[in-house]
Motif scaffolding. Structure first.
Motif, PDB file in Angstrom:
ATOM      1  N   PRO A  24      -0.695   2.916   0.161  1.00 57.68           N
ATOM      2  CA  PRO A  24      -0.517   3.420  -1.202  1.00 57.68           C
ATOM      3  C   PRO A  24       0.816   4.157  -1.406  1.00 57.68           C
ATOM      4  O   PRO A  24       1.465   4.010  -2.442  1.00 57.68           O
ATOM      5  N   VAL A  25       1.243   4.914  -0.408  1.00 57.20           N
ATOM      6  CA  VAL A  25       2.502   5.643  -0.521  1.00 57.20           C
ATOM      7  C   VAL A  25       3.684   4.673  -0.512  1.00 57.20           C
ATOM      8  O   VAL A  25       4.625   4.798  -1.298  1.00 57.20           O
ATOM      9  N   LEU A  26       3.621   3.672   0.352  1.00 54.29           N
ATOM     10  CA  LEU A  26       4.678   2.662   0.407  1.00 54.29           C
ATOM     11  C   LEU A  26       4.718   1.857  -0.887  1.00 54.29           C
ATOM     12  O   LEU A  26       5.798   1.583  -1.429  1.00 54.29           O
ATOM     13  N   ALA A  31       7.229   0.514  -6.161  1.00 52.93           N
ATOM     14  CA  ALA A  31       7.026   0.490  -7.621  1.00 52.93           C
ATOM     15  C   ALA A  31       8.026   1.372  -8.350  1.00 52.93           C
ATOM     16  O   ALA A  31       8.459   1.048  -9.458  1.00 52.93           O
ATOM     17  N   SER A  32       8.433   2.468  -7.723  1.00 55.55           N
ATOM     18  CA  SER A  32       9.410   3.366  -8.357  1.00 55.55           C
ATOM     19  C   SER A  32      10.822   2.806  -8.299  1.00 55.55           C
ATOM     20  O   SER A  32      11.727   3.367  -8.891  1.00 55.55           O
ATOM     21  N   GLN A  33      11.005   1.710  -7.593  1.00 58.15           N
ATOM     22  CA  GLN A  33      12.294   1.043  -7.399  1.00 58.15           C
ATOM     23  C   GLN A  33      13.289   1.910  -6.638  1.00 58.15           C
ATOM     24  O   GLN A  33      14.498   1.742  -6.764  1.00 58.15           O
ATOM     25  N   ALA A  34      12.785   2.838  -5.839  1.00 58.24           N
ATOM     26  CA  ALA A  34      13.653   3.631  -4.975  1.00 58.24           C
ATOM     27  C   ALA A  34      14.065   2.826  -3.747  1.00 58.24           C
ATOM     28  O   ALA A  34      15.146   3.027  -3.199  1.00 58.24           O
ATOM     29  N   VAL A  35      13.187   1.895  -3.342  1.00 55.33           N
ATOM     30  CA  VAL A  35      13.451   1.088  -2.154  1.00 55.33           C
ATOM     31  C   VAL A  35      13.065  -0.372  -2.422  1.00 55.33           C
ATOM     32  O   VAL A  35      12.281  -0.672  -3.317  1.00 55.33           O
ATOM     33  N   ARG A  53       1.420  -8.783  17.926  1.00 55.53           N
ATOM     34  CA  ARG A  53       1.714  -8.879  16.494  1.00 55.53           C
ATOM     35  C   ARG A  53       0.416  -9.063  15.714  1.00 55.53           C
ATOM     36  O   ARG A  53      -0.500  -9.740  16.170  1.00 55.53           O
ATOM     37  N   VAL A  54       0.353  -8.444  14.525  1.00 57.88           N
ATOM     38  CA  VAL A  54      -0.804  -8.552  13.646  1.00 57.88           C
ATOM     39  C   VAL A  54      -0.293  -8.941  12.261  1.00 57.88           C
ATOM     40  O   VAL A  54       0.713  -8.399  11.793  1.00 57.88           O
ATOM     41  N   GLU A  55      -0.964  -9.851  11.607  1.00 61.70           N
ATOM     42  CA  GLU A  55      -0.574 -10.271  10.264  1.00 61.70           C
ATOM     43  C   GLU A  55      -0.839  -9.154   9.251  1.00 61.70           C
ATOM     44  O   GLU A  55      -1.803  -8.398   9.392  1.00 61.70           O
ATOM     45  N   GLN A  56      -0.013  -9.078   8.221  1.00 58.75           N
ATOM     46  CA  GLN A  56      -0.151  -8.041   7.196  1.00 58.75           C
ATOM     47  C   GLN A  56      -1.530  -8.096   6.543  1.00 58.75           C
ATOM     48  O   GLN A  56      -2.140  -7.071   6.296  1.00 58.75           O
ATOM     49  N   ARG A  57      -2.050  -9.291   6.295  1.00 61.15           N
ATOM     50  CA  ARG A  57      -3.335  -9.413   5.605  1.00 61.15           C
ATOM     51  C   ARG A  57      -4.483  -8.785   6.381  1.00 61.15           C
ATOM     52  O   ARG A  57      -5.502  -8.397   5.821  1.00 61.15           O
ATOM     53  N   VAL A  65       0.513  -3.485  -0.659  1.00 69.01           N
ATOM     54  CA  VAL A  65       1.969  -3.539  -0.592  1.00 69.01           C
ATOM     55  C   VAL A  65       2.407  -4.959  -0.910  1.00 69.01           C
ATOM     56  O   VAL A  65       2.282  -5.859  -0.094  1.00 69.01           O
ATOM     57  N   SER A  66       2.891  -5.138  -2.124  1.00 65.21           N
ATOM     58  CA  SER A  66       3.387  -6.441  -2.546  1.00 65.21           C
ATOM     59  C   SER A  66       4.769  -6.634  -1.929  1.00 65.21           C
ATOM     60  O   SER A  66       5.705  -5.909  -2.248  1.00 65.21           O
TER      61      SER A  66
END
Length: 164
Positions: A24-26, A31-35, A53-57, A65-66
């Motif tokens: 949620p923080v990421l 979303a704020s377009q800071a990064v 390695r682990v898949e994001q899903r 995190v889109s």
């Protein structure tokens, strides 16, 4: 690829706590377009103690995190499986490698380039005020291994660290 400074960090967390604690923080930062996220990768400590390695899903099943990798050249970005710190992950934990571009600085960078300038130095001041010499040298060696620094740049920075 990137116009602003690019940074990365590796965050470890117990079990699969990425989606409820970190995502949620990421997502808010994006979303704020800071990064702009350039790379997002995950690993966990397997039964025999080696990172895998682990898949994001798997760690972000709801897609909080889109993230779409940027088009074009992405060589030179760190790979989570090459991060030495993964060997020190606590048993039963996972890690996220987050590589981002500082979008807030893009207009500044473009203005500097338009004026014939360039970004010369971009460093982070650790939150605790500093790192021990060993940690700094390890980070420096990692940058040389990733071909971010030339041998001459590495030697100069190593000398600076050792004389400070």
């Amino acid at each position: 690829m990137a116009v602003g400074p690019v940074e990365y960090l590796v965050v470890t967390f117990p079990g699969d706590r990425f989606a409820d604690a970190i995502a949620p923080v990421l997502a808010d930062a994006v979303a704020s377009q800071a990064v702009r996220i350039l790379a997002l990768a995950f690993a966990r400590r397997s039964g025999d103690g080696t990172p895998e390695r682990v898949e994001q899903r798997v760690l972000d099943p709801g897609g909080l995190v889109s993230f779409q990798p940027p088009e074009g050249e992405t060589s030179g970005l760190p790979d989570i499986m090459d991060i030495d710190a993964l060997g020190r992950m606590p048993e039963g934990s996972s890690a996220a490698l987050i590589v981002w571009e500082d979008l807030w600085s893009v207009p500044l960078t473009r203005a500097a380039h338009a004026a014939g300038g360039e970004l010369m130095v971009h460093e982070r001041v650790p939150a605790d005020g500093g790192d021990d010499v060993i940690t700094l040298l390890e980070r420096l060696a990692e940058l040389r291994t990733q071909d971010v620094l030339t041998d001459a740049e590495f030697a100069a920075q190593k000398a600076r660290i050792l004389t400070d």
